[in-house]
Design an enzyme around this catalytic site. Structure first.
Site, short mmCIF file in Angstrom:
data_model
loop_
_atom_site.label_atom_id
_atom_site.label_comp_id
_atom_site.label_asym_id
_atom_site.label_seq_id
_atom_site.Cartn_x
_atom_site.Cartn_y
_atom_site.Cartn_z
N SER A 287 0.86 -1.17 0.00
CA SER A 287 0.00 0.00 0.00
C SER A 287 0.90 1.23 0.00
O SER A 287 1.87 1.30 0.77
CB SER A 287 -0.93 0.00 1.20
OG SER A 287 -2.00 0.89 0.97
N GLU A 288 0.60 2.20 -0.85
CA GLU A 288 1.54 3.27 -1.12
C GLU A 288 1.76 4.21 0.05
O GLU A 288 2.69 5.01 0.05
CB GLU A 288 1.15 4.06 -2.38
CG GLU A 288 -0.16 4.82 -2.28
CD GLU A 288 -1.34 4.04 -2.80
OE1 GLU A 288 -1.29 2.78 -2.76
OE2 GLU A 288 -2.33 4.67 -3.23
N ASN A 289 0.92 4.13 1.08
CA ASN A 289 1.16 4.96 2.26
C ASN A 289 2.30 4.41 3.12
O ASN A 289 2.69 5.07 4.08
CB ASN A 289 -0.11 5.14 3.09
CG ASN A 289 -0.69 3.82 3.56
OD1 ASN A 289 -0.77 2.87 2.79
ND2 ASN A 289 -1.07 3.75 4.82
#
Lengths: 233, 217, 233, 217
Positions: free
Chosen positions: D45-47
């Protein structure tokens, strides 16, 4: 979890061939991939282009590959500790590209991160900038530098897990993280290889996604170049 | 005339409270020994450590803990390790306040040459090109003349450059010199050194204004 | 050790003025500098340009500043959770620059790292690339993006020490590290502020050199935006 | 015709052994539930997390542990946390093998629009522009038509683009479609859906060659 473990250095070196471009972590002899370097010597591959901050010393690190004339070209920032290197370079036997240290690591990181090029102030007005685009931003001059392209990257970590996650120790970290995932295949050797789940996810320096193969290294010599001490009072 | 330790002692006075400092190989490394201990200073080494302490006691060397000169070191409370990428973010991003490094030549415009003698010696620039291209405050520690007695403070550098117009101050065995728009400006004489000696040893334009005090170490 | 500790949020906010450009860490409401945001509300500074991945929700995070019309311009990647934001933007009351998330973080990191500009593939062929230089490298098109310039950066960490060293927790790390040292002054608030020497130097995410002021935050609410759970079997 | 879960199930078959996968908000998030459990896959997940697990049990939510959709999550053994900068190094550097995301429109050239309706709705692109500009393999999960019954598979997108020529495959409630040089190519029909229904619902060029099999879920 995607398992990256291979059984030994031999498996880890599969596909390495003469004429390839290799990245090798380490600063001086600190944090160098000792097992991979010894394997390169044994495999006797040659015509190599090596991207590494230094070139080892005459009988250790990349110096071992230089002694056997396996290296065609070195891309480094500082090579002052290696007499054989200097001899080969001054005689024109070895092609050398000297790159400012911060530019060297960022060209690795650019390759890791999908950036083709970036502007940096280092080397403006020097021979490093010759033939390169320069440009002013906010009254200061910068040089356009490009990402490296390499076939294999060899890095050394302190601890790793089977998912390829890495933790480095002290100043043995240096160039290793930026060389993870900056070549087509990244091979990590570690002093201690643990099952997935053994490392705190919050303390991993490099996630396994950047690593294709990981193995338990052995017989680390960890030579000290400049043993400097003080006397006890 | 100063010896290496004298040069280091004089440069140590340039280190101010709250400074992060990068020390080059050689004389600059000695500077850490002479910084006042009533100010807060941290030493950065570009191979990936902030908060360097003194050399380790014999038997306590750690191969995984060195400075950029490849010397074994220790760390102080508050120290941190990081990779080369973040290290040069500190340097390029001007978070390091003062860079002290050696030189083979400095020009009156503040150009510096210290990494290559064509056809003879090629050590490489290491982190010096990033340091001199970025630091607001660059002090050069050097001998005023080379082994042949020729000046190293020149109108123009003859060797390949490390950086252009970046050197702010030079502390040599003879003098403290500021690099100004108009050339080298003599600020202080080393103990026992006369202004005439410095003029003789300086090939570049040397501005001598008023009385030149002897430096206090 | 250079001591960066200030006694409270009020001291930490010294020098913040209307019209300034601020960076604020966090992703959604996760890892946002809650104490600094509340202080900005109380100080009633306005005409702010805020660089932050998101704009909070209507009654928390940057949404609190939006409610009071303290923000003139937002530079973000995603603002879908904030009705007041959308209203102000569609009515032209709020200036908005939407930036691809990876470009947003790299523009922060470029400021932190002394890079004025870099080429990235994100946004090529879209309105994000309008008016910007584009260039081909190895057959692919890239857009030239520039470093941000900001006055203050507000970040939130889990643990910190008096030297300004920071450790983040879980996904509360997000944009915070890249915003350290990317503005003229970086203010860090932490859940736990410890004496120098308390943190393992090998596990520090951001060294204190990037931080000008650090303080012990309090009353962290840590709101959850999307509480999603599964039933126990 | 497929519902959202059906679309997720069909896309799950595209996830191969050894893949790192980024899942967008909405239907893509559901894909994780239907991936075969005899292959090795990690979700990014890009966070800032790799190795995401299922949602937490009630009472075990951690505000400091969310995905890019701001949902509370858990991690699996081998997981890691990192900052947004390194996260997009994974994405831009092509270390993530497969990106699955939603769309408002896709063109027969593989252009995608999913972040803005001028004057009406502006959510922002989040990480989508980086993802579609970089991933080798992009699958769009979407309804074939909008609420008004208009096709979302177009000759040309009418909305502001997220990326150009990047979508490789579309899985809709009606069909599996490959984006080729010559336009949309029909690969599979959803259960109970006829080729004519798909032709009618597709505005862009649709290539129908031979017998079109019904998809197996």
């Amino acid at each position: 979890m995607i398992n990256k473990k291979v059984n030994n250095v031999k498996e880890a070196m599969q596909g390495v061939e003469s004429g390839m471009t290799l990245m090798l972590g380490g600063f001086g002899l600190c944090g160098i991939p000792e097992n991979a370097i010894k394997a390169l010597v044994e495999m006797n591959v040659n015509g190599l282009t090596c991207i590494s901050n230094n070139a080892g010393v005459d009988d250790f690190g990349l110096g071992m590959l230089l002694q056997k004339r396996q290296i065609k070209k070195m891309i480094s920032s500082y090579v002052g500790e290696n007499d054989e290197f200097e001899r080969q370079m001054l005689n024109g036997e070895l092609d050398v590209e000297l790159v400012p240290q911060g530019t060297l690591v960022e060209r690795c990181r650019a390759a890791q991160s999908g950036f083709p090029a970036f502007f940096t102030p280092a080397g403006y007005g020097t021979e490093v900038a010759e033939g390169k685009e320069t440009r002013e931003f906010n009254g200061k001059m910068y040089v356009l530098e490009k990402a490296f392209e390499a076939d294999f990257s060899f890095v050394k970590a302190w601890k790793g897990d089977e998912a390829g996650n890495l933790i480095f120790k002290g100043t043995a970290r240096n160039f290793n993280p930026a060389m993870c995932g900056s070549a087509k295949i990244t091979v990590a050797e570690v002093e201690e290889l643990l099952p997935a789940g053994s490392l705190d996810p919050n303390q991993i320096h490099i996630p396994g996604i950047f690593i294709q193969r990981i193995f338990q290294g052995n017989n680390y010599e960890k030579r000290i170049e400049q043993r400097t001490v003080r006397k006890r009072d | 005339m100063l010896d290496k330790i004298g040069i280091a002692k004089r440069i140590a006075k340039e280190v101010k409270d709250g400074y992060y400092v990068n020390l080059g190989i050689g004389i600059p490394t000695l500077v850490a020994n002479y910084v006042r201990d009533d100010i807060q200073v941290e030493f950065q080494s570009e191979n990936g450590v902030l908060g360097m302490g003194p050399f380790p006691y014999e038997g306590e060397e750690d191969a995984d803990l060195i400075n950029a000169g490849k010397q074994t070191i220790t760390t102080l409370p508050g120290a941190s390790f990081f990779d080369s990428s973040l290290s040069f973010s500190m340097i390029r991003g001007k978070h390091v306040h003062l860079t002290i490094l050696g030189a083979m030549e400095v020009s009156e415009k503040g150009d510096i040459a210290n990494w290559k003698i064509p056809g003879k010696m090629v050590k490489g620039m290491g982190g010096a090109m990033d340091l001199v291209a970025s630091a607001e405050n660059i002090i050069v520690a050097m001998m005023h003349t080379n082994k042949e007695g020729e000046s190293k403070l020149l109108k123009q550098c003859s060797l390949p450059l490390t950086g252009v117009g970046c050197v702010k101050k030079i502390v040599s065995n003879l003098a403290v010199i500021e690099v100004t728009d108009k050339g080298f400006k003599l600020l202080e004489r080393a103990p026992g050194v006369q202004v005439e000696d410095i003029i003789k040893a300086t090939e570049g334009t040397l501005i001598v204004e008023g009385d030149i005090p002897e430096m206090i170490l």
